[in-house]
Design a protein around this motif. Structure first.
Motif, short mmCIF file in Angstrom:
data_model
loop_
_atom_site.label_atom_id
_atom_site.label_comp_id
_atom_site.label_asym_id
_atom_site.label_seq_id
_atom_site.Cartn_x
_atom_site.Cartn_y
_atom_site.Cartn_z
N GLY A 185 0.78 -1.23 0.00
CA GLY A 185 0.00 0.00 0.00
C GLY A 185 0.80 1.27 0.00
N THR A 186 2.11 1.17 -0.25
CA THR A 186 2.94 2.36 -0.32
C THR A 186 4.09 2.07 -1.26
OG1 THR A 186 4.13 4.03 0.97
CG2 THR A 186 4.44 1.75 1.62
N SER A 187 4.78 3.10 -1.69
CA SER A 187 5.93 2.88 -2.56
C SER A 187 7.12 3.67 -2.02
CB SER A 187 5.62 3.30 -4.00
OG SER A 187 5.26 4.66 -4.05
N ASN A 188 8.31 3.13 -2.32
CA ASN A 188 9.56 3.74 -1.90
C ASN A 188 9.61 4.06 -0.40
OD1 ASN A 188 12.17 4.61 -2.44
ND2 ASN A 188 11.54 6.74 -2.67
N PRO A 189 9.21 3.11 0.44
CA PRO A 189 9.29 3.40 1.88
C PRO A 189 10.73 3.31 2.38
CG PRO A 189 8.64 1.13 1.53
CD PRO A 189 8.73 1.75 0.17
N ASN A 190 10.98 3.95 3.50
CA ASN A 190 12.21 3.69 4.24
C ASN A 190 11.93 2.44 5.09
OD1 ASN A 190 13.38 6.06 3.25
ND2 ASN A 190 12.77 7.26 5.03
N LEU A 191 12.85 1.49 5.08
CA LEU A 191 12.63 0.23 5.78
C LEU A 191 13.69 0.04 6.86
CD1 LEU A 191 11.78 -2.03 2.72
CD2 LEU A 191 10.20 -1.12 4.40
N TYR A 192 13.29 -0.61 7.95
CA TYR A 192 14.17 -0.75 9.11
C TYR A 192 14.07 -2.15 9.70
CZ TYR A 192 13.93 4.34 8.89
OH TYR A 192 13.99 5.64 8.47
N TRP A 193 15.19 -2.63 10.24
CA TRP A 193 15.22 -3.81 11.09
C TRP A 193 15.75 -3.40 12.46
CZ3 TRP A 193 12.78 -8.16 10.62
CH2 TRP A 193 12.54 -8.72 9.36
N TYR A 194 15.01 -3.80 13.49
CA TYR A 194 15.41 -3.58 14.87
C TYR A 194 15.48 -4.92 15.59
CZ TYR A 194 14.14 1.39 14.32
OH TYR A 194 14.05 2.70 13.92
N ARG A 195 16.30 -4.94 16.65
CA ARG A 195 16.32 -6.09 17.54
C ARG A 195 16.11 -5.59 18.96
NH1 ARG A 195 21.46 -9.55 17.15
NH2 ARG A 195 22.46 -7.74 18.06
N GLN A 196 15.36 -6.39 19.70
CA GLN A 196 15.14 -6.08 21.12
C GLN A 196 15.46 -7.33 21.92
OE1 GLN A 196 11.12 -4.76 22.13
NE2 GLN A 196 11.99 -3.27 23.56
N ALA A 197 16.56 -7.29 22.67
CA ALA A 197 16.90 -8.39 23.55
C ALA A 197 15.99 -8.31 24.78
CB ALA A 197 18.36 -8.31 23.96
N ALA A 198 15.87 -9.41 25.48
CA ALA A 198 14.96 -9.50 26.63
C ALA A 198 15.23 -8.37 27.62
CB ALA A 198 15.10 -10.85 27.31
N GLY A 199 14.18 -7.59 27.91
CA GLY A 199 14.30 -6.51 28.88
C GLY A 199 15.13 -5.33 28.44
N ARG A 200 15.43 -5.25 27.17
CA ARG A 200 16.29 -4.16 26.69
C ARG A 200 15.53 -3.28 25.71
NH1 ARG A 200 21.63 -5.85 27.34
NH2 ARG A 200 22.16 -3.67 26.91
N GLY A 201 16.20 -2.21 25.29
CA GLY A 201 15.61 -1.29 24.34
C GLY A 201 15.73 -1.77 22.90
N LEU A 202 15.14 -1.01 21.99
CA LEU A 202 15.22 -1.32 20.56
C LEU A 202 16.57 -0.90 20.01
CD1 LEU A 202 11.78 -0.07 19.23
CD2 LEU A 202 12.62 -2.40 19.14
N GLN A 203 17.21 -1.82 19.33
CA GLN A 203 18.51 -1.52 18.71
C GLN A 203 18.33 -1.51 17.20
OE1 GLN A 203 21.44 -4.67 18.89
NE2 GLN A 203 23.12 -3.22 18.95
#
Lengths: 110, 114
Positions: free
Chosen positions: B27-45
């Protein structure tokens, strides 16, 4: 290096009170700052965006302030409810890389 | 309307095995795309982001890689998983450019490396 700091300790408040969460950033010059809510096991959900030329933004019981001189944003939830219990994340928007603060865990008790 | 999907939702992989997580946006074109990881009890990296097909920026050194073979497809891979790769992986997108567009997240993938 760029750094985002949020209240490191969990915030416990009583239902009906106002919760105030802090986001401080260094080495950023964000044109925008966003706040998100994250529930356990879920991705963050957008709450509010404030621009650098705005001092304050409101949405229902939520209020955000943005002080580019202090490099700080405050997030307020008035008349808090147990359903507001979650982790709240701030995101200074500067460039394509979007780094989130580690978040502040809010617990609202009846 | 726009939607984002990522899969698989859960996986348990042995140390040293490969990994492939896939994310697609509709439903959109040319988006910016991201991958994040969140370890247990931690913030988004933030792990990787992409502003266009074939364009990948890496935020942290690690044994993971990302690819964007199509405009709305973002893949996270590893040739050999480590125990420390365990965590909650989130794909996200926002509108093109550096404006303050809202960031939308997928449902997440739970990875346990054993």
């Amino acid at each position: 290096s760029q750094k985002i700091e949020q209240n490191s300790e969990a915030l416990n408040i009583q239902e009906g009170k106002t919760a105030t969460l802090t986001c401080n950033y260094t080495n950023y010059s964000p044109a925008y700052l966003q706040w998100y809510r994250q529930d356990p096991g879920r991705g963050p959900v957008f709450l509010l965006l404030i621009r650098e030329n705005e001092k304050e933004k409101r949405k229902e019981r939520l209020k955000v302030t943005f002080d580019t001189t202090l490099k700080q944003s405050l997030f307020h939830i008035t008349a808090s409810q147990p359903a507001d219990s979650a982790t709240y994340l701030c995101v200074p928007n500067s460039g394509y890389a979007l780094n989130f603060g580690k978040g502040t865990s809010l617990l609202v008790t009846p | 309307s726009q939607t984002i999907h990522q899969w698989p939702a859960t996986l348990v992989q042995p140390v040293g095995s490969p990994l492939s997580l896939e994310c697609t946006v509709e439903g959109t074109s040319n988006p910016n795309l991201y991958w994040y990881r969140q370890a247990a009890g931690r913030g988004l990296q933030l792990l990787f982001y992409s502003v266009g097909i074939g364009q990948i920026s890496s935020e942290v050194p690690q044994n993971l890689s990302a690819s964007r073979p199509q405009d709305r497809q973002f893949i996270l891979s590893s040739k050999k998983l480590l125990l420390s790769d365990s965590g909650f992986y989130l794909c996200a997108w926002r509108g093109s450019g550096v404006s303050g567009n809202t960031i939308y997240f997928g449902e997440g993938s739970w990875l346990t490396v054993v």
